[in-house]
Design a protein around this motif. Sequence first.
Motif, short mmCIF file in Angstrom:
data_model
loop_
_atom_site.label_atom_id
_atom_site.label_comp_id
_atom_site.label_asym_id
_atom_site.label_seq_id
_atom_site.Cartn_x
_atom_site.Cartn_y
_atom_site.Cartn_z
N GLN A 99 -66.56 -46.17 60.06
CA GLN A 99 -66.09 -45.13 60.97
C GLN A 99 -64.87 -44.46 60.36
O GLN A 99 -63.73 -44.68 60.80
CB GLN A 99 -65.78 -45.71 62.34
N PRO A 100 -65.09 -43.63 59.33
CA PRO A 100 -63.94 -42.98 58.69
C PRO A 100 -63.29 -41.98 59.65
O PRO A 100 -63.91 -41.53 60.62
CB PRO A 100 -64.58 -42.25 57.50
N ILE A 101 -62.05 -41.66 59.38
CA ILE A 101 -61.33 -40.66 60.17
C ILE A 101 -61.81 -39.30 59.68
O ILE A 101 -61.65 -38.95 58.51
CB ILE A 101 -59.82 -40.80 59.98
N ILE A 102 -62.44 -38.55 60.58
CA ILE A 102 -62.99 -37.24 60.23
C ILE A 102 -62.31 -36.19 61.09
O ILE A 102 -62.31 -36.28 62.32
CB ILE A 102 -64.52 -37.19 60.45
N ALA A 147 -47.36 -33.90 63.27
CA ALA A 147 -46.58 -35.04 63.75
C ALA A 147 -47.46 -36.03 64.51
O ALA A 147 -47.25 -37.23 64.44
CB ALA A 147 -45.43 -34.56 64.63
N ASP A 148 -48.49 -35.51 65.20
CA ASP A 148 -49.40 -36.39 65.95
C ASP A 148 -50.26 -37.26 65.03
O ASP A 148 -50.79 -38.27 65.45
CB ASP A 148 -50.34 -35.56 66.83
N LEU A 149 -50.39 -36.82 63.78
CA LEU A 149 -51.23 -37.53 62.82
C LEU A 149 -50.42 -38.45 61.90
O LEU A 149 -50.97 -39.09 61.01
CB LEU A 149 -52.01 -36.52 61.96
N GLU A 150 -49.12 -38.51 62.12
CA GLU A 150 -48.20 -39.24 61.25
C GLU A 150 -48.67 -40.66 60.93
O GLU A 150 -48.57 -41.11 59.80
CB GLU A 150 -46.81 -39.29 61.91
N GLU A 151 -49.22 -41.37 61.91
CA GLU A 151 -49.64 -42.76 61.70
C GLU A 151 -50.82 -42.87 60.73
O GLU A 151 -51.14 -43.96 60.27
CB GLU A 151 -50.00 -43.39 63.04
N LEU A 152 -51.45 -41.76 60.41
CA LEU A 152 -52.60 -41.77 59.50
C LEU A 152 -52.23 -41.41 58.06
O LEU A 152 -53.11 -41.28 57.22
CB LEU A 152 -53.67 -40.77 60.01
N LYS A 153 -50.94 -41.25 57.80
CA LYS A 153 -50.49 -40.74 56.49
C LYS A 153 -51.07 -41.48 55.29
O LYS A 153 -51.35 -40.87 54.27
CB LYS A 153 -48.96 -40.77 56.40
N ASP A 154 -51.23 -42.79 55.39
CA ASP A 154 -51.70 -43.57 54.25
C ASP A 154 -53.16 -43.99 54.39
O ASP A 154 -53.65 -44.79 53.60
CB ASP A 154 -50.81 -44.80 54.05
N GLN A 155 -53.85 -43.43 55.38
CA GLN A 155 -55.27 -43.75 55.55
C GLN A 155 -56.11 -42.61 55.01
O GLN A 155 -55.66 -41.47 54.88
CB GLN A 155 -55.58 -43.95 57.04
N GLY A 177 -47.29 -35.11 52.91
CA GLY A 177 -47.19 -36.51 52.54
C GLY A 177 -48.40 -37.36 52.83
O GLY A 177 -48.35 -38.58 52.66
N PHE A 178 -49.50 -36.75 53.27
CA PHE A 178 -50.73 -37.52 53.49
C PHE A 178 -51.33 -37.81 52.11
O PHE A 178 -51.45 -36.92 51.28
CB PHE A 178 -51.70 -36.75 54.38
N THR A 179 -51.69 -39.07 51.88
CA THR A 179 -52.01 -39.49 50.52
C THR A 179 -53.50 -39.63 50.21
O THR A 179 -53.87 -39.68 49.05
CB THR A 179 -51.34 -40.85 50.22
N HIS A 180 -54.36 -39.68 51.23
CA HIS A 180 -55.78 -39.91 50.97
C HIS A 180 -56.64 -38.90 51.73
O HIS A 180 -57.52 -39.28 52.51
CB HIS A 180 -56.19 -41.33 51.38
N VAL A 181 -56.41 -37.61 51.50
CA VAL A 181 -57.17 -36.57 52.20
C VAL A 181 -58.34 -36.14 51.31
O VAL A 181 -58.15 -35.85 50.13
CB VAL A 181 -56.29 -35.36 52.55
N ARG A 182 -59.52 -36.11 51.89
CA ARG A 182 -60.73 -35.72 51.16
C ARG A 182 -61.42 -34.58 51.91
O ARG A 182 -61.58 -34.64 53.13
CB ARG A 182 -61.68 -36.90 51.02
N ASN A 183 -61.87 -33.58 51.17
CA ASN A 183 -62.59 -32.46 51.74
C ASN A 183 -64.08 -32.75 51.68
O ASN A 183 -64.59 -33.18 50.65
CB ASN A 183 -62.25 -31.19 50.95
N LEU A 184 -64.80 -32.52 52.78
CA LEU A 184 -66.25 -32.67 52.80
C LEU A 184 -66.85 -31.46 52.09
O LEU A 184 -66.78 -30.34 52.60
CB LEU A 184 -66.77 -32.78 54.23
N LEU A 185 -67.42 -31.68 50.92
CA LEU A 185 -67.95 -30.60 50.11
C LEU A 185 -69.11 -29.90 50.82
O LEU A 185 -70.04 -30.56 51.27
CB LEU A 185 -68.41 -31.13 48.74
N GLY A 186 -69.02 -28.59 50.94
CA GLY A 186 -70.06 -27.83 51.61
C GLY A 186 -69.95 -27.84 53.12
O GLY A 186 -70.75 -27.19 53.80
N GLY A 187 -68.99 -28.56 53.66
CA GLY A 187 -68.75 -28.58 55.09
C GLY A 187 -69.90 -29.14 55.91
O GLY A 187 -70.81 -29.80 55.39
#
Length: 99
Positions: A18-21, A51-59, A82-92
Amino acid sequence: MNDITPEELKQRKAAGEQPIILDVRETWENEESRIDGSQNIPLGTLPDKIADLEELKDQEIIVHCKGGGRSATAKALLTQHGFTHVRNLLGGITAYQAQ
């Protein structure tokens, strides 16, 4: 961090992950179709919601839109904050639903 293909995301979800999407499309677009488990924060409101997403910074956070453009902007914005693991869904979501 490398972006993610629709195939990889579907495989991970099928395996029970259940990744964070984060869906950065407009609310009306999200109401028409969505990826199960995604959270909708339209790109225009994202700067105010960081700021609401702060707790997800390293996820790992997977961002998507319709075709990949807005989510690329969202990825850059989150990375700048400062978010360290952000990935873009290719092609959306368009490519995701075509699988």
